[in-house]
Design a protein around this motif. Structure first.
Motif, PDB file in Angstrom:
ATOM      1  N   PHE A 111       7.473 -24.691 -16.957  1.00 43.98           N
ATOM      2  CA  PHE A 111       8.204 -25.655 -16.133  1.00 43.98           C
ATOM      3  C   PHE A 111       9.399 -24.989 -15.454  1.00 43.98           C
TER       4      PHE A 111
ATOM      5  N   THR B 194      11.669 -39.587 -11.387  1.00 46.88           N
ATOM      6  CA  THR B 194      12.721 -38.946 -12.171  1.00 46.88           C
ATOM      7  C   THR B 194      14.060 -39.600 -11.860  1.00 46.88           C
TER       8      THR B 194
ATOM      9  N   ASN C  52      -1.573 -32.503 -13.633  1.00 46.33           N
ATOM     10  CA  ASN C  52      -2.084 -32.363 -14.995  1.00 46.33           C
ATOM     11  C   ASN C  52      -2.555 -30.920 -15.175  1.00 46.33           C
TER      12      ASN C  52
ATOM     13  N   THR D  77      -0.770 -27.005 -26.448  1.00 46.58           N
ATOM     14  CA  THR D  77       0.689 -26.936 -26.592  1.00 46.58           C
ATOM     15  C   THR D  77       1.371 -27.139 -25.252  1.00 46.58           C
TER      16      THR D  77
ATOM     17  N   CYS E  86       0.285 -28.686 -22.583  1.00 44.29           N
ATOM     18  CA  CYS E  86       0.103 -30.020 -22.016  1.00 44.29           C
ATOM     19  C   CYS E  86       0.880 -31.097 -22.781  1.00 44.29           C
ATOM     20  N   ALA E  87       1.289 -30.787 -24.007  1.00 44.08           N
ATOM     21  CA  ALA E  87       2.042 -31.765 -24.797  1.00 44.08           C
ATOM     22  C   ALA E  87       3.484 -31.336 -25.007  1.00 44.08           C
ATOM     23  N   ASP E  88       3.904 -30.296 -24.290  1.00 41.23           N
ATOM     24  CA  ASP E  88       5.163 -29.619 -24.597  1.00 41.23           C
ATOM     25  C   ASP E  88       6.313 -30.140 -23.757  1.00 41.23           C
ATOM     26  N   GLU E  89       7.286 -30.781 -24.411  1.00 39.38           N
ATOM     27  CA  GLU E  89       8.486 -31.224 -23.713  1.00 39.38           C
ATOM     28  C   GLU E  89       9.591 -30.171 -23.775  1.00 39.38           C
ATOM     29  N   ASP E  90       9.424 -29.175 -24.646  1.00 39.30           N
ATOM     30  CA  ASP E  90      10.454 -28.145 -24.815  1.00 39.30           C
ATOM     31  C   ASP E  90      10.205 -26.909 -23.962  1.00 39.30           C
ATOM     32  N   ASP E  91       9.098 -26.894 -23.216  1.00 39.27           N
ATOM     33  CA  ASP E  91       8.763 -25.783 -22.327  1.00 39.27           C
ATOM     34  C   ASP E  91       8.720 -24.459 -23.092  1.00 39.27           C
ATOM     35  N   THR E  92       7.978 -24.454 -24.189  1.00 43.02           N
ATOM     36  CA  THR E  92       7.862 -23.280 -25.049  1.00 43.02           C
ATOM     37  C   THR E  92       7.415 -22.051 -24.283  1.00 43.02           C
TER      38      THR E  92
END
Length: 221
Positions: free
Chosen positions: A60, A187, A32, A48, A50-56
């Motif tokens: 990641f 995964t 986390n 952003t 912690c909620a980011d799936e697009d890896d802005t």
């Protein structure tokens, strides 16, 4: 995502399971970013990330490079060029305080590993993790180092899941037979990678379901 029945049916039900191998983050440990970064960097940026799936912010992807064996000193140069000093400083802080991003073991997993060891099963680790930060896992959770009989770390080996080479390395290093081994990962790509080299594999959801699925395979715990 496979349902439980499909997941079990895809496994070699004739094999006697002797060994169980576990992924780390998302299976044994909670990862986390928030506890590590909260209060040290702008709240909007932390939220952003912690909620980011697009890896802005590229966290990641950059961490994945380290998991695959690249050194922090090399990846941070590229990161700083692409994202600037402020975000590079945040990523550097995260790497230096990685233990703060590991708040706890996943509920029920210490008990599951303990029960497997007591029942005589081999218990192993296989993780995509930087060789430079993996030490935090055993330093913060010494019970993991005690319970696991060996762990393959992708960043140390410079190979990573879901590729076949790291699964074959784990089998050879620990003298395991894939037909008699179960691998748990959160995964699906890694579950599929394990199956591709002949290892039984289960998509991890939580400790209770993992225990139930292992018992369905004949694991006596």
């Amino acid at each position: 995502m496979m349902g439980k029945a499909e997941n079990i049916n895809a496994i070699n039900r004739e094999a006697v399971i002797r060994d169980v191998m576990f992924d780390f983050c998302g299976v044994l440990l909670e990862l986390n970013y928030r506890p590590c970064l909260q209060g040290h960097f702008p709240q909007k940026v932390v939220d952003t990330l912690c909620a980011d799936e697009d890896d802005t912010y590229g966290f990641f992807a950059t961490e994945a490079r380290m998991d695959a064996g690249e050194n922090f000193a090399d990846v941070i140069k590229d990161y700083r060029k692409q994202y600037g000093d402020d975000l590079a400083d945040m990523f550097s802080y995260y790497i230096g305080h990685y233990d703060d991003a590991l708040p706890k073991m996943i509920d029920g997993m210490e008990e599951l590993l303990t029960d497997l060891r007591k029942a005589g099963y081999g218990v192993w680790g296989l993780t995509n993790w930087s060789g430079e930060t993996f030490h935090f896992a055993f330093e913060k959770f010494p019970q993991l180092e005690r319970l696991l009989q060996g762990t393959v770390v992708s960043g140390t080996e410079k190979m990573h899941k879901p590729n076949a080479d790291i699964f074959n390395l784990a089998l050879n290093r620990f003298d395991l037979d894939g037909n008699h081994t179960v691998f748990l990962d959160d995964t699906q790509a890694n579950v599929d990678g394990a199956k591709a080299v002949g290892i039984n594999a289960i998509r991890f959801q939580n400790a209770s379901d993992a225990r139930t699925e292992l018992q369905r395979l004949g694991v006596n715990i």
